[in-house]
Design a protein around this motif. Structure first.
Motif, PDB file in Angstrom:
ATOM      1  N   GLN A 205      43.864  45.058  21.400  1.00 61.70           N
ATOM      2  CA  GLN A 205      44.006  43.630  21.800  1.00 61.70           C
ATOM      3  C   GLN A 205      44.024  43.381  23.079  1.00 61.70           C
ATOM      4  OE1 GLN A 205      47.354  41.814  19.432  1.00 61.70           O
ATOM      5  NE2 GLN A 205      47.681  43.945  18.704  1.00 61.70           N
ATOM      6  N   VAL A 206      43.822  44.502  23.980  1.00 55.87           N
ATOM      7  CA  VAL A 206      43.916  44.350  25.412  1.00 55.87           C
ATOM      8  C   VAL A 206      42.728  44.979  25.892  1.00 55.87           C
ATOM      9  CG1 VAL A 206      45.147  44.882  27.588  1.00 55.87           C
ATOM     10  CG2 VAL A 206      46.393  44.457  25.343  1.00 55.87           C
ATOM     11  N   ALA A 207      42.193  46.367  25.552  1.00 53.12           N
ATOM     12  CA  ALA A 207      41.390  46.996  26.353  1.00 53.12           C
ATOM     13  C   ALA A 207      39.869  46.523  25.865  1.00 53.12           C
ATOM     14  CB  ALA A 207      41.588  48.516  26.054  1.00 53.12           C
ATOM     15  N   LYS A 208      38.871  46.634  26.983  1.00 51.10           N
ATOM     16  CA  LYS A 208      37.605  46.538  26.547  1.00 51.10           C
ATOM     17  C   LYS A 208      36.691  47.878  26.529  1.00 51.10           C
ATOM     18  CE  LYS A 208      38.023  42.079  26.469  1.00 51.10           C
ATOM     19  NZ  LYS A 208      39.477  42.024  27.029  1.00 51.10           N
ATOM     20  N   ARG A 209      37.493  48.871  26.856  1.00 55.03           N
ATOM     21  CA  ARG A 209      36.900  50.336  26.932  1.00 55.03           C
ATOM     22  C   ARG A 209      38.009  51.146  26.614  1.00 55.03           C
ATOM     23  NH1 ARG A 209      35.029  52.615  32.770  1.00 55.03           N
ATOM     24  NH2 ARG A 209      34.755  54.878  32.505  1.00 55.03           N
ATOM     25  N   VAL A 210      37.579  52.293  26.050  1.00 57.53           N
ATOM     26  CA  VAL A 210      38.496  53.402  25.569  1.00 57.53           C
ATOM     27  C   VAL A 210      37.922  54.916  25.943  1.00 57.53           C
ATOM     28  CG1 VAL A 210      39.397  54.525  23.555  1.00 57.53           C
ATOM     29  CG2 VAL A 210      39.460  51.862  23.427  1.00 57.53           C
ATOM     30  N   VAL A 211      39.011  55.362  26.744  1.00 51.18           N
ATOM     31  CA  VAL A 211      38.650  56.913  26.960  1.00 51.18           C
ATOM     32  C   VAL A 211      39.566  57.624  26.332  1.00 51.18           C
ATOM     33  CG1 VAL A 211      38.643  58.354  28.799  1.00 51.18           C
ATOM     34  CG2 VAL A 211      37.857  56.216  29.286  1.00 51.18           C
ATOM     35  N   VAL A 212      38.999  58.631  25.525  1.00 48.54           N
ATOM     36  CA  VAL A 212      39.624  59.571  24.837  1.00 48.54           C
ATOM     37  C   VAL A 212      39.793  61.061  25.497  1.00 48.54           C
ATOM     38  CG1 VAL A 212      39.942  60.660  22.559  1.00 48.54           C
ATOM     39  CG2 VAL A 212      38.975  58.362  22.696  1.00 48.54           C
ATOM     40  N   PHE A 213      41.028  61.532  25.584  1.00 48.32           N
ATOM     41  CA  PHE A 213      41.317  63.028  25.774  1.00 48.32           C
ATOM     42  C   PHE A 213      41.595  63.899  24.738  1.00 48.32           C
ATOM     43  CE2 PHE A 213      41.851  60.847  29.833  1.00 48.32           C
ATOM     44  CZ  PHE A 213      41.994  61.713  30.807  1.00 48.32           C
ATOM     45  N   ASN A 214      41.216  65.030  24.712  1.00 48.63           N
ATOM     46  CA  ASN A 214      41.508  66.097  23.823  1.00 48.63           C
ATOM     47  C   ASN A 214      42.577  67.061  24.415  1.00 48.63           C
ATOM     48  OD1 ASN A 214      40.356  68.084  25.594  1.00 48.63           O
ATOM     49  ND2 ASN A 214      38.485  68.197  24.340  1.00 48.63           N
ATOM     50  N   GLU A 215      42.987  68.070  23.413  1.00 52.29           N
ATOM     51  CA  GLU A 215      44.219  68.982  23.807  1.00 52.29           C
ATOM     52  C   GLU A 215      43.699  69.882  25.025  1.00 52.29           C
ATOM     53  OE1 GLU A 215      45.389  70.746  20.135  1.00 52.29           O
ATOM     54  OE2 GLU A 215      46.386  69.043  19.607  1.00 52.29           O
ATOM     55  N   ASP A 216      42.429  70.075  25.111  1.00 51.38           N
ATOM     56  CA  ASP A 216      42.199  70.701  26.356  1.00 51.38           C
ATOM     57  C   ASP A 216      42.147  70.179  27.611  1.00 51.38           C
ATOM     58  OD1 ASP A 216      41.867  73.128  24.915  1.00 51.38           O
ATOM     59  OD2 ASP A 216      39.971  72.444  24.010  1.00 51.38           O
ATOM     60  N   HIS A 217      42.455  68.897  27.809  1.00 55.10           N
ATOM     61  CA  HIS A 217      42.638  68.074  29.062  1.00 55.10           C
ATOM     62  C   HIS A 217      41.427  67.550  29.227  1.00 55.10           C
ATOM     63  CE1 HIS A 217      46.515  69.763  28.778  1.00 55.10           C
ATOM     64  NE2 HIS A 217      46.072  70.786  28.954  1.00 55.10           N
ATOM     65  N   GLN A 218      40.232  67.245  28.442  1.00 59.61           N
ATOM     66  CA  GLN A 218      38.866  66.862  28.939  1.00 59.61           C
ATOM     67  C   GLN A 218      38.753  65.446  28.304  1.00 59.61           C
ATOM     68  OE1 GLN A 218      37.306  70.253  26.748  1.00 59.61           O
ATOM     69  NE2 GLN A 218      36.715  71.239  28.652  1.00 59.61           N
ATOM     70  N   VAL A 219      37.840  64.635  28.801  1.00 58.26           N
ATOM     71  CA  VAL A 219      37.295  63.476  28.050  1.00 58.26           C
ATOM     72  C   VAL A 219      36.464  63.920  27.165  1.00 58.26           C
ATOM     73  CG1 VAL A 219      36.172  61.265  28.426  1.00 58.26           C
ATOM     74  CG2 VAL A 219      37.846  62.067  30.184  1.00 58.26           C
ATOM     75  N   THR A 220      36.537  63.525  25.778  1.00 61.91           N
ATOM     76  CA  THR A 220      35.733  63.650  24.586  1.00 61.91           C
ATOM     77  C   THR A 220      34.863  62.602  24.456  1.00 61.91           C
ATOM     78  OG1 THR A 220      37.199  63.149  23.012  1.00 61.91           O
ATOM     79  CG2 THR A 220      37.122  65.372  23.955  1.00 61.91           C
ATOM     80  N   HIS A 221      35.303  61.311  24.489  1.00 66.71           N
ATOM     81  CA  HIS A 221      34.673  59.869  24.367  1.00 66.71           C
ATOM     82  C   HIS A 221      35.110  59.130  25.599  1.00 66.71           C
ATOM     83  CE1 HIS A 221      35.182  61.847  20.439  1.00 66.71           C
ATOM     84  NE2 HIS A 221      34.059  61.195  20.036  1.00 66.71           N
ATOM     85  N   ASP A 222      34.006  58.242  25.793  1.00 70.01           N
ATOM     86  CA  ASP A 222      34.193  57.163  26.828  1.00 70.01           C
ATOM     87  C   ASP A 222      33.412  56.129  26.416  1.00 70.01           C
ATOM     88  OD1 ASP A 222      34.385  55.258  28.819  1.00 70.01           O
ATOM     89  OD2 ASP A 222      34.005  56.845  30.448  1.00 70.01           O
ATOM     90  N   LEU A 223      33.813  55.155  25.962  1.00 72.50           N
ATOM     91  CA  LEU A 223      32.847  54.177  25.099  1.00 72.50           C
ATOM     92  C   LEU A 223      33.473  52.627  25.025  1.00 72.50           C
ATOM     93  CD1 LEU A 223      32.927  54.872  21.091  1.00 72.50           C
ATOM     94  CD2 LEU A 223      34.905  55.422  22.868  1.00 72.50           C
TER      95      LEU A 223
END
Length: 241
Positions: A205-223
């Motif tokens: 409802q708010v964001a236009k972009r999503v950045v996803v972290f994993n348990e290894d403290h890395q970005v796995t998705h940025d879309l």
């Protein structure tokens, strides 16, 4: 506006941020999602200049933010005025005797004229619909009321970007809806939003972009959100966070 290049940060010997590279443009509304402990809060502290990376570079408006930058009061002040941080725990943020004093504190520290401070406080009380709380003691308020006051204490500084760490946690459904509507208004008015959340329905409802972290403290998705809508498996994963 913000550029992070190969950022690492370690509390101990293990990275809490592991090779993070991101660019945030002016006015973007970006959600950060991932399991607890994946690095979202650490990233927000770094963006706000509260901690510095163990390795990598962080640029704010093409200025390298490092120990030398932050030791210069004029430069550090520009960063802290431009980026407002709403903490997950509102009790950490609120310390003045009244709500009015809480909202006035930041502008007063900026050295603004008293009339300008009063105007900002009144405008913010009206925007957040908390005029009736103006003379209340912040620590006596409900969780939802405290969250609004914490947001107000940032808004009176008129930041360009508002960083919110789990802004919906512990709030009633009514206050969650109110916060969502306020964030939508702020983004439409040109404010950038960086939001850490576990709630995918609210994020949408708010964001236009999503950045996803994993348990290894890395970005796995940025879309973009539109691309996320085409990824049902990823949506199911995020809905289970």
């Amino acid at each position: 506006m913000l550029n992070l290049q190969h950022i690492h940060y370690a509390y101990t010997q293990t990275d809490s941020l592991n090779d993070i590279s991101l660019t945030i443009q002016v006015g973007e509304a970006v959600a950060f999602m991932g399991p607890n402990g994946s690095g979202k809060s650490t990233l927000f502290k770094l963006i706000n200049g509260l901690i510095q990376p163990s390795a990598g570079q962080y640029y704010f408006k093409d200025q390298l933010v490092d120990a030398r930058f932050l030791k210069k009061p004029a430069q550090a002040t520009v960063l802290h005025r431009a980026i407002g941080f709403v903490f997950q725990n509102s009790d950490v943020q609120l310390f003045n005797e009244t709500v009015r004093a809480e909202l006035a504190f930041g502008p007063e520290q900026m050295g603004l004229d008293p009339d300008e401070v009063q105007t900002r406080v009144d405008d913010c009380l009206a925007l957040l619909q908390i005029e009736h709380l103006a003379d209340r003691v912040p620590y006596q308020l409900s969780g939802g009321e405290k969250k609004l006051v914490a947001l107000g204490s940032v808004l009176t500084m008129n930041p360009e970007i508002i960083v919110l760490d789990e802004p919906f946690n512990g709030l009633s459904a009514a206050y969650q809806t109110l916060i969502i509507h306020l964030l939508q208004q702020l983004n439409q008015a040109g404010k950038g939003l960086l939001i850490a959340s576990h709630n995918l329905a609210q994020v949408k409802q708010v964001a236009k972009r999503v950045v996803v972290f994993n348990e290894d403290h890395q970005v796995t998705h940025d879309l973009p959100l539109a691309k996320l809508e085409q990824e049902p498996e990823l949506q199911r994963t995020l809905a289970l966070l």
